[in-house]
Design an enzyme around this catalytic site. Structure first.
Site, PDB file in Angstrom:
ATOM      1  CB  SER A 137      23.425  57.157  73.117  1.00  0.00           C
ATOM      2  OG  SER A 137      24.754  57.594  73.393  1.00  0.00           O
ATOM      3  CB  SER A 138      28.371  54.230  71.989  1.00  0.00           C
ATOM      4  OG  SER A 138      28.005  53.364  71.073  1.00  0.00           O
ATOM      5  CG  ASN A 146      21.744  57.246  69.520  1.00  0.00           C
ATOM      6  OD1 ASN A 146      20.910  56.786  69.007  1.00  0.00           O
ATOM      7  ND2 ASN A 146      23.033  57.263  69.282  1.00  0.00           N
ATOM      8  CB  THR A 196      26.772  52.488  67.065  1.00  0.00           C
ATOM      9  OG1 THR A 196      27.130  53.306  68.295  1.00  0.00           O
ATOM     10  CG2 THR A 196      26.910  51.052  67.515  1.00  0.00           C
ATOM     11  CB  SER A 237      25.151  61.716  70.548  1.00  0.00           C
ATOM     12  OG  SER A 237      24.683  60.741  71.178  1.00  0.00           O
ATOM     13  N   GLY A 238      23.976  60.029  67.785  1.00  0.00           N
ATOM     14  CA  GLY A 238      22.758  59.892  67.025  1.00  0.00           C
ATOM     15  C   GLY A 238      23.340  60.033  65.565  1.00  0.00           C
ATOM     16  N   GLY A 291      29.991  60.611  70.445  1.00  0.00           N
ATOM     17  CA  GLY A 291      30.131  61.808  69.778  1.00  0.00           C
ATOM     18  C   GLY A 291      29.791  62.948  70.839  1.00  0.00           C
ATOM     19  CD  GLU A 327      27.002  62.460  75.056  1.00  0.00           C
ATOM     20  OE1 GLU A 327      26.690  61.288  74.587  1.00  0.00           O
ATOM     21  OE2 GLU A 327      27.011  62.756  76.222  1.00  0.00           O
TER      22      GLU A 327
END
Length: 1082
Positions: free
Chosen positions: A153-154, A150, A108, A103-104, A379, A381
């Site tokens: 973040s998605s 993030n 995306t 994540s981050g 991602g 986590e």
């Protein structure tokens, strides 16, 4: 140093962890964030803007060779697109691009860049490309949120399937996975709710906030009473404008947007409802939140009493007897939060379903479409507290890592052994045992979770105890000694401790039947559709029509037996099936550091990512292995043209003959297939391209000769016909003269016999001159002399043909000869299209174009392209006009450029918005479109509209044939008097916002349906006079859609403000009283 800055890490001579990290770090410091590992792209998030994505860069990476340019995300898009078309040494095949990372790490943004480049590659002069590009910002607003790792973040996963026919994109489909609905009601410290709530509160105007029932953002409990700085509010406001434009571009209707925003406002209001006990068993709403209950009921379109009953009690039927069970305070709050989560989840699911409906390929069912899939999924986590959402997210990442390992290591090394290729096995970290820990039936973690979820009395502690007993000996599971329900799983990316609190409730994801029945009967159509819909096995929302309500009930009951975990596992299985059937391309995203700082590399964080992603082993297998392994038959079919022979047998000997004609080195031959390095594909593609260019030269010359022969034959035929026509005319003229001469001679003889006198020649009378037609540009009685009509000028290259434009008139003899076959049918077809276009304009457009009873000066009706260009001949730069298409339902904007006139197609979308082809902005009307582009240039040349082009003649304007479609002035305008003022005020009490009583009363029903809303408002202002001035700020006064229970929402907002003011006054009085001061002193 130069050795460390290799574009492809598979070419490094010294390969170990230190040299790998050093190479990536040195490239990152020079802003080279992309690096190849063979055909795999490694991307490091720079946490800053880099000039790597401009239009010029995009053009360079179209149809390029991999070795000719530095590594780039655009190169991956180009490779996938060319592979889908079969242009890169392989047969046409579906492709998928797998983007993975923490994540981050920038997944995306990478997805958006890939989409943009693929749309550039497949550009087919349609609006579909822009619609697909607008899907990402739309889904980001509803599915992304700020986390501690993030800012964007998605909180869901998506697989975008782009559908192509030949090389043009024809449609798209979005598959969404596991939206984190619990974020709607709870966010940890340092995190925020979904972006849409903040964008909505920042971007909606004060008048619209009153319509939707929105107050100060700090008052909402679901937002934790926090909002943002002025800079953040400004950014959110801009994003809200982009979101509204994205919805217009994709094709959402205005009423759907209003209903959706009203439901979101209802979710925020629902979170402020609090409960307190009473003397009886039933709970009641606190006095401070009674207004929020009314607001929620109005926003959801339901009765206040029924909503309260659904929150505070549960109805069940036992042996035919209805039993009501009252909730305690905690159960009521859980029911409230459950409604908020389910409502938001279904709104998100409906958005995805609507996008898929609007972007469905418009082709016949028997047409085979190619596909490129892009996977952008959450991602890996590892937070301070990891809950149910994190275990699902990390399971998805385990699946992706397994897919990567299977494709890169397992499948490849297995084929080496089967084909007898000498190979030293490369060890890698296989995560198959971890997947078995999660997914094995009937004793995997998710199977045990489903088993416990089926028991109403089971608790999260029971579930974790069962896991500890079952997996205490598993090397990938650790038991945690704690009073809390904790357990630890050792993932491929590291050790993660999970808190089991809430696992059972989130896995069940139940909603009371009374709530579902309440919302099905809501007066808000969208909310009713959301709860009438069924849920598929993969958790996808499938809207149904109201008439299928009974069937929907049955489907709902059957599908809801599946838990959230079961739906997620099934959706992952479907996703893996699609990906295994396609040719994959991998993008591995890395984070440079954990603090989101630009120009800083944290060696430990980067090294951890390199290790658990297995990039060192990946470099080994890409350097020494063979990533492309075609069979003898596939290779011979594809490359037999290199031998320039026909009917070549598809066997090993043919393959050897083909390869001997090339200069390839390093390939190997197995028992049934050939083994090539990743670079060999590009070299073979180059050989095919050289033959392709030679074939094009041959085809070009052959077609030149063939067309030249046909042209000369046609030209000879034209000359022959002209000569025959001339000879025929000369014969006829000679015969006519001879006949006249004979008649004259006979007449003279008759006269001579009668009069007995010599024949004298007749005196000729002067011929009267035939009057010349007066040009339309000269007024009657003008003293100016009549000019001859202008000679048609030749069509030069500066007026180039544009797609989808009006047909040009062809008047030459040659064109007539070529097109005489079927010419009458084509003329009839053009006439029919023109009639249909006039009917379309009359029924849907006339009232939208007219302003103040007349067409705008830039509107030129249904003129041809040639006439538009003639009007622009002597006009200055920036002059423009808009005309109606003669053969299609739409408009064309003609613009006077520096060296030529340009024509821009204006499309009208299904939701009534106007878009210039290729632009990324939709407009509610043509005047709004014109006004916008007087400030912002039209892409790609940024043409700014400066001056409208006037009519050719004041007496007979260009829209003469459309003149009868103009709205007639109202009787009130002609007589100068309006309706009775008292009658209007009284009638207004019974009208919804946006309706004009005076204008509606004077128009017949047909005109009411097609009349322009803005024209209504302008006419209403002239007729109503001071009454309209008093109410000019009335919400909805422009005839826009509005919530169904807007009056109830407005009353509830006033009650909330009164209650807050009352409590604030009481608190001030208490703080100023002597008793309060004494208490404070003590």
């Amino acid at each position: 140093m130069e050795g460390l800055l290799q574009d492809d890490l598979a070419t490094l001579s010294d390969l170990d962890e230190k040299s790998l990290l050093e190479s990536l770090s040195q490239r990152f410091k020079q802003n080279q964030i992309y690096t190849y590992i063979g055909d795999i792209l490694v991307a490091i998030n720079p946490f800053k803007y880099l000039p790597l994505y401009e239009k010029a860069v995009s053009e360079r990476y179209k149809w390029h060779e991999k070795s000719s340019l530095p590594p780039h995300i655009f190169a991956v898009a180009d490779r996938a697109y060319q592979s889908m078309l079969g242009r890169l040494a392989m047969e046409p095949r579906n492709q998928c691009i797998v983007i993975s990372g923490e994540s981050g790490a920038g997944k995306t943004e990478s997805t958006k860049l890939l989409l943009r480049q693929i749309m550039e590659l497949s550009r087919a002069n349609s609006q579909l490309e822009q619609q697909i590009l607008q899907v990402n910002p739309l889904l980001e607003a509803f599915g992304n949120a700020q986390t501690v790792m993030n800012d964007n973040s998605s909180r869901f996963g998506k697989y975008i399937q782009l559908r192509f026919h030949n090389s043009a994109v024809k449609g798209a489909k979005i598959n969404e996975y596991l939206l984190e609905k619990s974020r709607v009601v709870h966010q940890d410290e340092g995190e925020r709710n979904f972006h849409i709530f903040y964008c909505m509160l920042a971007g909606i105007s004060p008048d619209d906030k009153e319509i939707y029932g929105l107050l100060n953002p700090t008052q909402y409990r679901y937002l934790n009473g926090r909002y943002g700085t002025d800079d953040m509010v400004h950014i959110w406001s801009e994003k809200y404008g982009e979101l509204c434009n994205a919805m217009d571009m994709v094709g959402f209707e205005e009423q759907e947007k209003v209903d959706m925003m009203t439901i979101l406002a209802g979710i925020l209001s629902l979170g402020n409802i609090m409960f307190e006990p009473t003397d009886s068993e039933m709970l009641r709403v606190t006095e401070k939140s009674s207004g929020w209950l009314k607001a929620t009921a109005g926003q959801f379109g339901v009765q206040e009493e029924e909503l309260l009953r659904s929150l505070t009690c549960t109805m069940s039927v036992t042996r035919g007897e209805a039993i009501r069970r009252f909730h305690n305070q905690q159960q009521a709050e859980d029911a409230r939060d459950s409604i908020a989560k389910v409502a938001y989840g279904r709104v998100f699911g409906w958005i995805v379903s609507k996008i898929n409906e609007l972007l469905t390929p418009d082709v016949d069912l028997d047409v085979e479409l190619s596909e490129i899939g892009i996977l952008d999924i959450f991602g890996f986590e590892n937070f301070a507290v990891n809950r149910y959402e994190q275990i699902c997210i990390n399971l998805a990442n385990e699946q992706l890592q397994y897919f990567f390992n299977h494709h890169i290591f397992l499948m490849e090394q297995k084929e080496y052994k089967e084909e007898g290729i000498e190979w030293e096995t490369i060890d890698f970290k296989d995560n198959k045992p971890i997947l078995d820990l999660f997914l094995t039936k009937p004793f995997g973690i998710f199977s045990l979770l489903d088993e416990q979820s089926a028991f109403p009395q089971a608790t999260d502690k029971n579930f974790v105890d069962k896991l500890n007993n079952k997996f205490k000996a598993n090397p990938h599971f650790e038991v945690v000694r704690s009073h809390n329900p904790l357990f630890t799983v050792i993932h491929y990316a590291g050790k993660v401790q999970y808190n089991g609190s809430g696992f059972l409730e989130k896995n069940r994801d139940t909603i009371p039947a009374s709530i579902r029945g309440l919302f099905i009967n809501s007066v808000t159509p969208l909310l009713s559709v959301l709860f009438t819909a069924t849920i598929s096995r993969t958790g996808t929302l499938m809207p149904r029509k109201a008439k299928l309500l009974q069937a929907a009930d049955d489907n709902f009951n059957s599908t809801r037996k599946q838990s959230v975990g079961a739906q997620f596992r099934h959706s992952l299985a479907v996703l893996m099936e699609k990906m295994f059937a396609a040719n994959p391309h991998f993008v591995r995203c890395l984070k440079a550091n954990g603090n989101k700082q630009p120009d800083h590399v944290d060696s430990k964080i980067v090294m951890d990512q390199l290790r658990y992603n297995g990039l060192l082993e990946t470099i080994h297998i890409r350097r020494d292995g063979f990533s492309w392994r075609p069979s003898f038959k596939e290779f011979a079919q594809r490359y037999s043209i290199l031998l320039l022979k026909t009917n070549l047998p598809l066997n090993k000997e043919s393959c050897m003959s083909i390869l001997n004609t090339t200069e390839l080195h390093g390939w190997k031959c197995g028992s049934s297939r050939l083994f090539f390095k990743y670079c060999h594909q590009e070299e073979l593609a180059r050989l095919l391209e050289r033959l392709g260019r030679a074939a094009l030269v041959l085809q070009k010359n052959y077609r030149v000769v063939r067309c030249r022969r046909r042209y000369l034959a046609l030209l000879a035929e034209v000359r022959r016909q002209r000569q025959a026509q001339q000879e025929r005319e000369e014969r006829e003229e000679e015969e006519r003269r001879q006949q006249l001469l004979n008649e004259e001679l006979k007449r003279r003889l008759d006269v001579e016999r009668e009069n007995k006198r010599p024949i004298s020649p007749p005196v000729p009378l002067p011929r009267m001159k035939k009057p010349q037609p007066r040009p339309r540009s000269i007024l009657p009685g003008s003293p100016k002399a009549a000019r001859l009509p202008p000679v048609p000028r030749p069509r030069s290259k500066q007026f180039e043909a544009m797609p989808f434009d009006n047909a040009l008139d062809m008047n030459s003899d040659l064109a007539h000869l070529v097109g005489q076959l079927g010419g009458e049918e084509r003329a009839k077809e053009r006439h029919k299209k023109k009639r249909n276009t006039i009917r379309w304009f009359k029924e849907t457009q006339a009232r939208k174009v007219v302003r103040n009873g007349a067409f705008p000066c830039w509107f030129h009706g249904m003129i041809t392209r040639r006439q538009a260009e003639d009007l622009m001949t002597d006009k200055p730069l920036g002059c423009f006009l808009i005309r109606v298409g003669q053969s299609r339902e739409g408009y064309t904007l003609t613009y006077r450029g520096k060296d030529r006139s340009r024509h821009y197609m204006i499309e009208m979308q299904t939701n009534g918005k106007y878009v210039i082809l290729g632009e990324d902005r939709a407009h509610p009307s043509l005047p709004d479109l014109v006004e916008y582009h007087t400030r912002v240039g039209i892409k790609p040349l940024m043409d700014v509209l400066t001056m409208p082009c006037g009519q050719r003649c004041d007496q007979e304007p260009d829209y003469e044939e459309l003149k009868n479609l103009m709205p007639a002035p109202s009787l009130a305008d002609e007589e100068g008097s309006g309706p009775d003022q008292v009658h209007l005020d009284f009638q207004r009490l019974f009208l919804a916002p946006g309706q004009n009583p005076s204008l509606e009363a004077q128009k017949p029903p047909v005109l009411r349906r097609i009349s322009d809303r803005r024209f209504q408002a302008e006419s209403g202002e002239r007729q109503n006079g001071p009454w309209n001035a008093d109410h000019e700020d009335e919400p909805g006064s422009k005839g826009r859609p509005f919530p169904r229970l807007y009056p109830s929402i407005r009353l509830a907002m006033r009650e909330i403000q009164q209650i807050q003011q009352h409590f604030s006054t009481n608190q001030d009085q208490y703080s100023s009283s002597p008793g309060a001061r004494k208490t404070a002193d003590s």
